[in-house]
Design a protein around this motif. Structure first.
Motif, short mmCIF file in Angstrom:
data_model
loop_
_atom_site.label_atom_id
_atom_site.label_comp_id
_atom_site.label_asym_id
_atom_site.label_seq_id
_atom_site.Cartn_x
_atom_site.Cartn_y
_atom_site.Cartn_z
N ALA A 170 0.83 -1.20 0.00
CA ALA A 170 0.00 0.00 0.00
C ALA A 170 0.86 1.25 0.00
N ALA A 171 1.96 1.22 0.78
CA ALA A 171 2.84 2.39 0.83
C ALA A 171 3.55 2.62 -0.50
N ARG A 180 -6.00 6.71 0.91
CA ARG A 180 -5.56 6.26 2.24
C ARG A 180 -6.13 4.88 2.49
N LEU A 181 -5.29 3.98 2.96
CA LEU A 181 -5.71 2.61 3.22
C LEU A 181 -6.68 2.58 4.39
N ASP A 182 -7.74 1.80 4.27
CA ASP A 182 -8.73 1.65 5.34
C ASP A 182 -8.18 0.67 6.38
N VAL A 186 -8.37 -3.53 7.32
CA VAL A 186 -7.17 -4.37 7.41
C VAL A 186 -7.11 -5.11 8.75
N PHE A 187 -7.36 -4.40 9.84
CA PHE A 187 -7.29 -5.04 11.16
C PHE A 187 -8.43 -6.02 11.38
N LEU A 213 -7.47 -4.15 -2.13
CA LEU A 213 -7.47 -3.31 -0.94
C LEU A 213 -8.71 -2.46 -0.91
N ARG A 214 -9.22 -2.19 0.28
CA ARG A 214 -10.28 -1.22 0.44
C ARG A 214 -9.63 0.13 0.73
N ILE A 215 -9.94 1.12 -0.07
CA ILE A 215 -9.33 2.42 0.08
C ILE A 215 -10.39 3.48 0.28
#
Length: 219
Positions: A170-171, A180-182, A186-187, A213-215
């Protein structure tokens, strides 16, 4: 006939006074409840706090966090149709609910029936004496070194092989200020993978780096 008609009108007039008083009282109550107050969600007769939930349905976690931050003792109470709900973030209250006063807060028949197909009558869906028996049996299993080692190994593997590579990806692919990553998503995946591996012996791999990824845009 006229006297009967006039009597009926008089009776309807008398009956309308309580109804009118009830309507006026309800309107006054609504006006009072609509005062700006960020410590408790507005509650109305019959529907409870339904309007507040609908208004904040797109940011439910953030909204509840804001309420808890401003509420006395970090505890809020709100009403849903037929249900009174208490949410707390106070460490003392949490300790009382889960440890010192645990026996005072049974799950109840409603939740046992609701979760019976998923959890059956095991430790997570029982109260009283059956819960104590199953807790005693489970405590021996959770105290073994083999289980502790397995939990540590599972969590370490999930962090090393999935969480860190996902964050690095993601970075590397993210443009500053564009996405921005959600992290909540992720957690949640991270916790779900670990729970399934420890509790059910299976790996759903919800945090696999190949998954999309969910963004969040424009944050």
């Amino acid at each position: 006939m006229k006297s009967f008609f006039s009597l009926s009108v008089d009776m309807l007039s008398l009956l309308s006074f309580p109804a009118l008083a009830l309507i006026v009282g309800y309107i006054i109550y609504l006006l009072i409840c609509q005062r700006d107050d960020n410590t408790v969600p507005a509650s109305y007769p019959i529907v409870g706090s339904l309007f507040a939930f609908l208004k904040n349905r797109s940011r439910l976690s953030e909204w509840l966090t804001e309420l808890l931050e401003h509420a006395p003792f970090n505890t809020i109470t709100f009403h849903r149709p037929g249900i009174k709900v208490v949410i707390t973030a106070d460490p003392g209250n949490v300790e009382h609910l889960l440890k010192t006063g645990f026996e005072n807060y049974p799950k109840g028949n409603y939740f046992r029936l609701l979760l019976n197909d998923l959890l059956g009558t095991r430790i997570f869906n029982t109260d009283g004496a059956p819960w104590k028996v199953q807790r005693r049996v489970a405590s021996y299993e959770f105290s073994t070194n083999s289980l502790r080692d397995f939990i540590v190994e599972s969590v370490h593997s999930e962090i090393t092989n999935r969480l860190l590579p996902l964050l690095r990806k993601a970075a590397a692919t993210n443009q500053p200020g564009e996405f921005r990553l959600d992290m909540q998503d992720v957690f949640k995946r991270f916790a779900f993978d670990n729970i399934c591996q420890v509790a059910f012996g299976m790996d759903p791999a919800y945090l696999d780096i190949s998954l999309p990824l969910r963004i969040r845009r424009g944050l």
